[in-house]
Design an enzyme around this catalytic site. Structure first.
Site, short mmCIF file in Angstrom:
data_model
loop_
_atom_site.label_atom_id
_atom_site.label_comp_id
_atom_site.label_asym_id
_atom_site.label_seq_id
_atom_site.Cartn_x
_atom_site.Cartn_y
_atom_site.Cartn_z
N LYS A 25 0.84 -1.21 0.00
CA LYS A 25 0.00 0.00 0.00
C LYS A 25 0.86 1.25 0.00
O LYS A 25 0.51 2.25 -0.61
CB LYS A 25 -0.98 0.00 1.17
CG LYS A 25 -0.36 0.37 2.50
CD LYS A 25 -1.31 1.17 3.39
CE LYS A 25 -0.71 1.38 4.76
NZ LYS A 25 -0.14 2.66 5.07
N ASN A 26 2.03 1.22 0.66
CA ASN A 26 2.83 2.43 0.75
C ASN A 26 3.58 2.74 -0.54
O ASN A 26 4.12 3.83 -0.70
CB ASN A 26 3.80 2.36 1.94
CG ASN A 26 3.05 2.52 3.26
OD1 ASN A 26 1.88 2.92 3.27
ND2 ASN A 26 3.70 2.20 4.36
N CYS A 125 -2.06 8.02 11.03
CA CYS A 125 -1.89 7.32 12.30
C CYS A 125 -1.30 8.26 13.35
O CYS A 125 -0.38 9.02 13.06
CB CYS A 125 -0.97 6.12 12.11
SG CYS A 125 -1.75 4.82 11.16
N ARG A 130 4.77 14.11 13.31
CA ARG A 130 4.59 14.03 11.87
C ARG A 130 4.41 15.40 11.19
O ARG A 130 3.41 15.65 10.51
CB ARG A 130 3.46 13.06 11.50
CG ARG A 130 3.60 11.73 12.21
CD ARG A 130 2.64 10.70 11.69
NE ARG A 130 3.11 10.01 10.51
CZ ARG A 130 2.39 9.13 9.82
NH1 ARG A 130 1.17 8.85 10.20
NH2 ARG A 130 2.88 8.54 8.76
N ASP A 329 7.36 0.08 11.22
CA ASP A 329 6.00 -0.47 11.05
C ASP A 329 5.88 -1.91 11.54
O ASP A 329 4.77 -2.43 11.65
CB ASP A 329 5.57 -0.39 9.58
CG ASP A 329 5.37 1.05 9.13
OD1 ASP A 329 5.27 1.94 9.99
OD2 ASP A 329 5.33 1.29 7.90
N ARG A 426 -7.16 -0.20 7.09
CA ARG A 426 -6.40 0.78 6.31
C ARG A 426 -5.14 0.15 5.71
O ARG A 426 -4.62 0.64 4.71
CB ARG A 426 -6.02 1.98 7.18
CG ARG A 426 -7.19 2.91 7.44
CD ARG A 426 -6.74 4.16 8.16
NE ARG A 426 -5.54 4.70 7.54
CZ ARG A 426 -4.69 5.53 8.11
NH1 ARG A 426 -4.89 5.95 9.33
NH2 ARG A 426 -3.62 5.97 7.47
C1 EPZ Z 1 5.89 6.41 5.58
O1 EPZ Z 1 5.34 7.52 6.28
C2 EPZ Z 1 4.89 5.30 5.73
N1 EPZ Z 1 3.62 5.72 5.18
C3 EPZ Z 1 4.72 4.93 7.20
O2 EPZ Z 1 3.89 3.80 7.27
C4 EPZ Z 1 6.08 4.55 7.77
O3 EPZ Z 1 5.94 4.35 9.17
C5 EPZ Z 1 7.10 5.68 7.53
O4 EPZ Z 1 7.15 6.01 6.11
C6 EPZ Z 1 8.50 5.32 7.97
O5 EPZ Z 1 8.93 4.17 7.35
C7 EPZ Z 1 3.43 5.76 3.89
O6 EPZ Z 1 4.31 5.45 3.08
C8 EPZ Z 1 2.09 6.16 3.42
P1 EPZ Z 1 8.49 9.73 7.09
P2 EPZ Z 1 5.93 8.98 6.10
O7 EPZ Z 1 8.26 11.04 6.43
O8 EPZ Z 1 6.44 9.16 4.74
C9 EPZ Z 1 9.59 13.08 10.28
C10 EPZ Z 1 2.05 2.50 8.01
O9 EPZ Z 1 1.69 1.97 9.08
N2 EPZ Z 1 9.27 14.14 9.32
O10 EPZ Z 1 9.58 8.86 6.57
O11 EPZ Z 1 4.90 9.90 6.62
C11 EPZ Z 1 8.35 12.31 10.75
O12 EPZ Z 1 7.65 13.02 11.74
C12 EPZ Z 1 2.62 3.89 7.98
O13 EPZ Z 1 1.92 1.94 6.91
C13 EPZ Z 1 9.58 15.44 9.63
O14 EPZ Z 1 10.13 15.73 10.71
O15 EPZ Z 1 7.14 8.91 7.14
C14 EPZ Z 1 8.96 11.01 11.25
O16 EPZ Z 1 9.43 11.21 12.56
C15 EPZ Z 1 2.61 4.59 9.28
N3 EPZ Z 1 9.26 16.44 8.74
C16 EPZ Z 1 10.17 10.82 10.32
O17 EPZ Z 1 10.38 12.09 9.67
C17 EPZ Z 1 8.66 16.17 7.55
O18 EPZ Z 1 8.40 17.12 6.79
C18 EPZ Z 1 9.99 9.78 9.23
O19 EPZ Z 1 8.72 9.99 8.63
C19 EPZ Z 1 8.38 14.82 7.21
C20 EPZ Z 1 8.69 13.82 8.12
#
Ligand code: EPZ
Length: 445
Positions: A25-26, A125, A130, A329, A426
């Protein structure tokens, strides 16, 4: 609100059979957003029927795109066609975006194509702060301006005569999957070259880029920390090349990993088919070191949970990391595993600040867990898990914590009711049917 009613196995390892892993899905969510980069219809295959995919489809429809499910193979429609020729809006629907973080990824292609996008702070979530600062600073580096007044309004500077984003050098101050994908997609239609540094390397990103490159995008370095994109200067990718190169989602490594932990704890023998074990190296290595008998081929994993009692499995410590490290995850599932092995394990979360909320639920089933900090817990095992007294229910808190409480309920003695299972839907297609096919007594009410 639907519920799962789960009859625990009380430590017996009786599940048996095969689960076929769905498309990731991701990755699929991002391929759907990338459809905006094309001048006509694109075909996407191996798309999972998870709620997040349905929400992304609805967001695209509200923008004016045609999105339809079609048959791929088998009985369920797993292919999708998206035609964005009718796009008439760049305002992402607030209510739908509030349900799912991946909605923000659409801003990259929208901004690349129309020079503007409006969206609310995305939901998703509840596992940490985030923020979206990396997206905003990236867009600003590419020449866009941001106004924030409850919603984000981003547009290429009206003072500039050129409506396209401009290529830029962007160094992410934090590794982010979503920011890497989104800025990369924005850069596909920008003027000139964009270099992104400190990028995420997740296989889902590689999967989408291989498709875009087959359709004419020029993206180099994906899967490494530096990605270079040569922009088309506003020219959309051609649907003719998309007709020859449908997108095919890679198998979902998190779904496969979730079933792998289920197999280690609850199965006599479980085959996880149509997966890519190479994407699950960190989990497979740890489980093997712990003593779990696992055999892999290029596309399947067989786990024989029943060859020894869980209490003879060895403990280990886990720290979540970006790919290829241990996936955040899968962190809640490995916590359940740790409750069943002898000794003390340490689990450290480094990606999110709030991903241990499910700990209280595991404790209420009898797990022995100490919270060291918001980022670290220790788990002592093995614990005999017992269902809550009649009348008390457990609640899925997010997609993965939801799977983890289902897993804990299967390990426990007695009947457990898990509420709020829309969150599990989801990320997992028809979970109860798949568990039933392995012999579990799980009913959706
Ligand atoms: C993706 O989320 C996945 N979702 C998440 O899966 C997964 O947990 C995550 O990557 C990490 O592997 C999708 O692909 C739809 P990130 P994403 O931006 O892209 C911080 C699931 O259960 N950050 O890599 O949103 C953020 O807060 C889900 O399937 C900033 O600080 O994750 C986090 O601490 C949940 N500023 C870290 O980076 C920003 O502008 C990594 O988040 C963006 C992110």
């Amino acid at each position: 609100m639907e519920k799962f009613v789960i009859q625990g196995l009380g430590g017996k390892k009786t599940l048996k059979g095969t689960v076929r892993v769905n498309g990731a899905k991701n990755a699929a969510l991002k391929a759907m957003a990338a459809a905006v980069l094309f001048d006509g219809p694109v075909r996407l295959k191996n798309m999972p029927h998870t709620e997040d995919i349905h929400i992304q489809a609805e967001i695209l429809r509200k923008l004016g795109a045609d999105v339809s499910w079609t048959k791929d193979s088998g009985e369920i429609d797993h292919a999708m066609e998206i035609d964005t020729r009718g796009l008439r809006s760049t305002d992402i629907d607030g209510e739908l975006a509030g349900k799912m973080r991946a909605s923000v990824v659409l801003t990259g292609p929208l901004l690349g194509r129309f020079g503007k996008a409006t969206f609310p702070a995305p939901g998703g979530c509840v596992i940490g702060a985030r923020p979206i600062d990396l997206f905003i600073s990236g867009y600003e580096a590419m020449g866009a301006m941001t106004k924030e007044d409850g919603v984000y309004d981003i547009s290429v500077s009206p003072k500039s005569k050129v409506q396209s984003l401009k290529g830029a050098n962007i160094i992410f101050k934090k590794v982010s999957v979503g920011a890497t994908e989104t800025l990369m997609m924005a850069a596909v239609l920008a003027e000139g070259k964009t270099v992104l540094e400190n990028c995420a390397c997740e296989p889902e990103i590689v999967n989408v880029v291989e498709w875009l490159n087959a359709c004419g995008a020029k993206i180099k370095g994906v899967g490494t920390s530096t990605i270079e994109i040569e922009g088309t200067g506003g020219r959309l990718l051609s649907s003719e090349s998309a007709a020859k190169n449908p997108y095919v989602a890679i198998p979902d490594r998190i779904e496969a990993g979730s079933y792998l932990v289920l197999g280690a704890l609850c199965a006599d023998e479980l085959k996880i088919d149509d997966c890519r074990p190479e994407h699950l190296g960190a989990l497979i290595d740890l489980l093997k070191l712990s003593g779990v008998p696992i055999k892999t081929t290029d596309s399947s994993i067989v786990v024989s949970g029943n060859t020894m009692p869980d209490s003879s499995f060895k403990t280990f410590d886990v720290t979540t990391k970006e790919y290829p490290g241990f996936a955040t995850d899968l962190q809640p599932m490995i916590a359940v595993y740790m409750t069943q092995v002898s000794g003390r394990s340490k689990l450290t979360e480094t990606i999110y600040e709030g991903r241990f909320k499910y700990v209280d639920d595991l404790k209420s089933l009898g797990a022995d867990i100490d919270t060291v900090s918001s980022q670290e817990i220790t788990i002592s095992g093995p614990s005999r898990l017992k269902a809550l007294p009649a009348g008390r229910e457990m609640k899925a808190l997010d997609i993965r914590a939801g799977f983890a409480v289902v897993l804990a309920a299967l390990c426990a003695e007695g009947e457990t009711t898990v509420t709020n299972i829309g969150l599990i839907d989801r990320g997992y297609e028809r979970l109860e049917e798949r568990l039933q096919s392995l012999g579990a007594d799980v009913v959706r009410n």
